[in-house]
Motif scaffolding. Structure first.
Motif, PDB file in Angstrom:
ATOM      1  N   LYS A 125       0.844  -1.199   0.000  1.00  0.00           N
ATOM      2  CA  LYS A 125       0.000   0.000   0.000  1.00  0.00           C
ATOM      3  C   LYS A 125       0.882   1.254   0.000  1.00  0.00           C
ATOM      4  O   LYS A 125       1.859   1.342   0.752  1.00  0.00           O
ATOM      5  CB  LYS A 125      -0.860  -0.052   1.278  1.00  0.00           C
ATOM      6  CG  LYS A 125      -2.114   0.723   1.180  1.00  0.00           C
ATOM      7  CD  LYS A 125      -3.027   0.299   2.336  1.00  0.00           C
ATOM      8  CE  LYS A 125      -3.857   1.475   2.763  1.00  0.00           C
ATOM      9  NZ  LYS A 125      -4.725   1.169   3.888  1.00  0.00           N
ATOM     10  N   ILE A 126       0.512   2.217  -0.839  1.00  0.00           N
ATOM     11  CA  ILE A 126       1.309   3.452  -0.964  1.00  0.00           C
ATOM     12  C   ILE A 126       0.637   4.551  -0.151  1.00  0.00           C
ATOM     13  O   ILE A 126      -0.562   4.811  -0.307  1.00  0.00           O
ATOM     14  CB  ILE A 126       1.422   3.886  -2.444  1.00  0.00           C
ATOM     15  CG1 ILE A 126       2.071   2.766  -3.269  1.00  0.00           C
ATOM     16  CG2 ILE A 126       2.208   5.181  -2.569  1.00  0.00           C
ATOM     17  CD1 ILE A 126       2.016   2.973  -4.778  1.00  0.00           C
TER      18      ILE A 126
ATOM     19  N   GLN B 233      -6.293  -1.560  -5.757  1.00  0.00           N
ATOM     20  CA  GLN B 233      -6.693  -2.870  -5.253  1.00  0.00           C
ATOM     21  C   GLN B 233      -7.629  -2.646  -4.079  1.00  0.00           C
ATOM     22  O   GLN B 233      -7.197  -2.063  -3.074  1.00  0.00           O
ATOM     23  CB  GLN B 233      -5.428  -3.626  -4.810  1.00  0.00           C
ATOM     24  CG  GLN B 233      -5.623  -5.103  -4.574  1.00  0.00           C
ATOM     25  CD  GLN B 233      -4.266  -5.761  -4.356  1.00  0.00           C
ATOM     26  OE1 GLN B 233      -3.567  -6.099  -5.303  1.00  0.00           O
ATOM     27  NE2 GLN B 233      -3.890  -5.915  -3.100  1.00  0.00           N
ATOM     28  N   ASN B 234      -8.847  -3.034  -4.197  1.00  0.00           N
ATOM     29  CA  ASN B 234      -9.871  -2.781  -3.169  1.00  0.00           C
ATOM     30  C   ASN B 234      -9.877  -1.318  -2.749  1.00  0.00           C
ATOM     31  O   ASN B 234      -9.942  -1.002  -1.560  1.00  0.00           O
ATOM     32  CB  ASN B 234      -9.623  -3.660  -1.927  1.00  0.00           C
ATOM     33  CG  ASN B 234      -9.587  -5.126  -2.295  1.00  0.00           C
ATOM     34  OD1 ASN B 234     -10.344  -5.549  -3.175  1.00  0.00           O
ATOM     35  ND2 ASN B 234      -8.707  -5.879  -1.660  1.00  0.00           N
TER      36      ASN B 234
END
Ligand code: GLY
Length: 449
Positions: free
Chosen positions: A371-372, A394-395
């Motif tokens: 996650k960024i 993503q989601n």
């Protein structure tokens, strides 16, 4: 106008970002694009190499212009195919794309046109290649002829390393057909720079110079990558050198393609080795009247062409396009309509720096799916643009999806201001196992100091 940009890297995000500022644009598509490009373009889930489906998409959506980012579709002849189907497309045709698709073609052309380039020979036989290397000695450069994703060049400092490269390329065929032929050339000393020209086949205009950082580690050590950062302008490329590169490199190539009946349209990128100036000129004296000789020709200001590419550079584009004041869509149209002579490209008189944030382990093994965080705050900083490369949603979360993940680009009145803004923005971004070089632009700051 409806425009489709083909590609999914930082270069294509920068192209989309600039195109999105054009008053002529009504709809922008990117195929396949990345998560960042979704802010300015509608993503189309078709791979850059899938010409068949790209063509169908363009017909169905009545796309007015296609812009090709990466080299592979150009080398495979996407321009010829789309033009035949009546679709306007920006980039060189298959004939012109040989300049990047075959290193032997490019070197032989340079020799024919007396363009300064290192001494070389072309081989299709591994034993003959090895004999040549044994005779020439090291250091020496071995390049596979065809496209190899930037990995087909070996700078061999020892004879065993050179012989191993020939074996891997030609006998083991680790790059497949690309290595059936190799170019073996002199290893030149100096500083590399990127000089990119835009041409409609007749008129040529230079883009501002730039330099990239190809190696993974600080101090330009470690394996080659797709590029870990860049800056523009490149102080090593003086105005005089630029003029000479235009006259001795780009003009002869463009004229030759005209004469061959295949005018070259698009970006033509010359990877240049700026060689040390003659001693008298380094001390401030005049450049000697006897220019120094290289493999293909002579260069009074000390440069040699290493290679040609038939597209914009990545990450060079990320530091060049933010400096462009003119309408990029109008530029692409002018090239496809062979009226570049009517346009003058306008540039901001500023410096631009790009720091590539990669996944630890790149260019070899690395994880994806992290996650960024911190991107929104970084993007809000003054004079900062962020161009995505390996990212996806993503989601609902933005996550890493490639080796090179983000390009953080900052501009300023000088290289120091641009660097300081860029690294401040980089400091605000985080993901697990992120890696970036902390010395981007060191050659430029050294030159200024
Ligand atoms: N930055 C090198 C390239 O685009 O080929």
């Amino acid at each position: 106008m409806k425009v489709l940009v083909i590609g999914s890297g930082g270069r294509e995000h920068a192209i989309c970002w600039k195109l999105s500022q054009s008053p002529k644009l009504t709809k922008l598509y990117a195929a396949p694009g990345n998560a960042g490009m979704a802010d300015v373009a509608e993503l189309v889930d078709i791979a850059a190499k899938d010409q068949e489906n790209l063509l169908k998409f363009c017909k169905r959506e009545a796309v007015d212009l296609v812009v090709v980012g990466p080299e592979a579709p150009l080398v495979e002849g996407i321009v010829d195919r789309f033009e035949k189907e009546g679709i306007r497309i920006f980039g060189p045709n298959k004939f012109g794309a040989q300049l990047e698709g075959s290193k032997a073609f490019a070197k032989q052309l340079m020799k024919k046109l007396s363009i300064p380039t290192g001494d070389f020979e072309v081989f299709e036989n591994a034993e003959m290649a090895k004999d040549y290397v044994a005779k020439k000695g090291v250091p020496i450069v071995i390049k596979v002829d065809g496209l190899a994703g930037g990995k087909g060049v070996t700078v061999a400092a020892s004879l065993p390393k050179a012989m191993e490269a020939i074996h891997l390329d030609m006998v083991k065929k680790v790059f497949g057909k690309a290595g059936e032929r190799v170019v073996i050339e002199a290893c030149l000393e100096g500083e590399e720079a990127s000089v990119i020209a835009l041409t409609d086949g007749y008129t040529v205009q230079l883009l501002p110079s730039s330099q990239d950082h190809k190696r993974i580690f600080e101090g330009d050590h470690g394996p080659n990558t797709g590029g870990m950062g860049a800056y523009s302008p490149a102080p090593i490329v003086t105005e005089e050198a630029e003029k000479e590169i235009l006259e001795q490199v780009f003009m002869p190539v463009v004229k030759e393609f005209q004469a061959l009946g295949h005018p070259f349209k698009g970006f033509l990128y010359a990877g240049i080795m700026m060689t040390p100036p003659p001693v008298s000129s380094a001390k401030g004296g005049p450049i000697p009247s006897e220019p120094r000789e290289t493999g293909g020709g002579v260069a009074a200001h000390g440069f040699s062409v290493l290679e040609f590419n038939v597209r914009l550079g990545d990450p060079e584009t990320q530091v060049i396009l933010p400096r462009l004041k003119s309408d990029l869509l109008e530029i692409f149209l002018a090239v496809t309509e062979t009226r570049l002579s009517q346009l003058k490209l306008e540039w901001e008189d500023e410096h631009c720096v790009c720091v590539v944030i990669a996944a630890e382990g790149y260019p070899e093994n690395y994880d994806v799916g992290h996650k960024i965080a911190g991107l929104s705050a970084a993007k809000e900083q003054p004079n900062i643009q962020i161009f995505h490369a390996g990212t996806k949603r993503q989601n609902g979360d933005l996550v890493t999806a490639g080796g090179r993940v983000l390009n953080v680009v900052g501009s300023g009145r000088g290289i120091f201001e641009a660097l300081s803004r860029t690294y401040s923005a980089v400091d605000m971004i985080f993901f697990d196992k992120m890696y970036y070089r902390k010395d981007i632009g060191y050659k430029a700051t050294r030159a200024v100091r």
